[in-house]
Design an enzyme around this catalytic site. Sequence first.
Site: not given
Length: 308
Positions: A148, A255, A285, A287
Amino acid sequence: MTTAVLISSIGAGVAAAAPIHAPIMRAPAGGTQDLWVPSSMGPIKVQVQWAARGGSAALYLLDGLRAPNDHSQWTSDTDALRQFAGDNVTLVFPVGGHSSFYTDWYRPSSTNHQATTYKWETFLTKELPAFLAKYGVSRTNNAIVGASMGGNAALILAAHHRNQFRFAGSFSGFLHPTFPLWSEAMRAAMRDEGNFDVDDMWGPAGDAAWTRNDATDQAESLRGLPMYVTSGNGVPGLPDVPYGIGNTVNAMGLEAMALTATRIFGDRLAALRIGARIDIGMGTHTWPYWQQALTTAHPMILDALGAH
């Protein structure tokens, strides 16, 4: 993790007694440690996992916009430590820097009365490498990846410091901040995360700092560097289930922006005939997808650093 602090006065004393050119400290082979590293911003916590066999290569991993101030999310939200536990490369996790974009700001943020000016580029390319060199970590055989916010930063730091980095990776990075109106999207995100002012970072849109910190605009400076760039397509999958509907909807939107930026960046590389691996897959978006990206990048990083 154990904790170590290097005090300059102590370091000077040890250096005087040590042979010329010998490192002040030598890292053990393997294991994890918390370091407190002096910087112009004050002491910065850095989590490390030392190279399994005492090698000198290092991989820097950068957090996203909401970087916590007590740990790196790479250590808590991914299996990065396990992935590289048997490899001869030191993992370096800078802690903090939320809403910083890991860059040198013009001045402290005026909207939240920030006490000091963010100087993350200086820290990551001068102060931290100098500190780690005293443990035997190379200043020139490093890789850097980021998720990110950290994705664009990883490419920019590598572009401007080619003598330090031999590999760079961006996972869902916003790689074209000068794209029309994206400065306002960044303004809104930074106000939401800590009430930071983007104008205090790079000045108003159109300032030269914006171009300098735009990976797409700086693509030529990445020529010849091994790179892995990836984003999802914004479509949620099983890894999104634990995050709930609200977070997933937000992650889908973020995303979608990262996807657009990744495609623009890829087109720019293609136009310049610059090689890189660029993957666009399923996901948002979040982890778990960045953990998957690190898994894919893992052998590329070891190859680039000669750290098998």
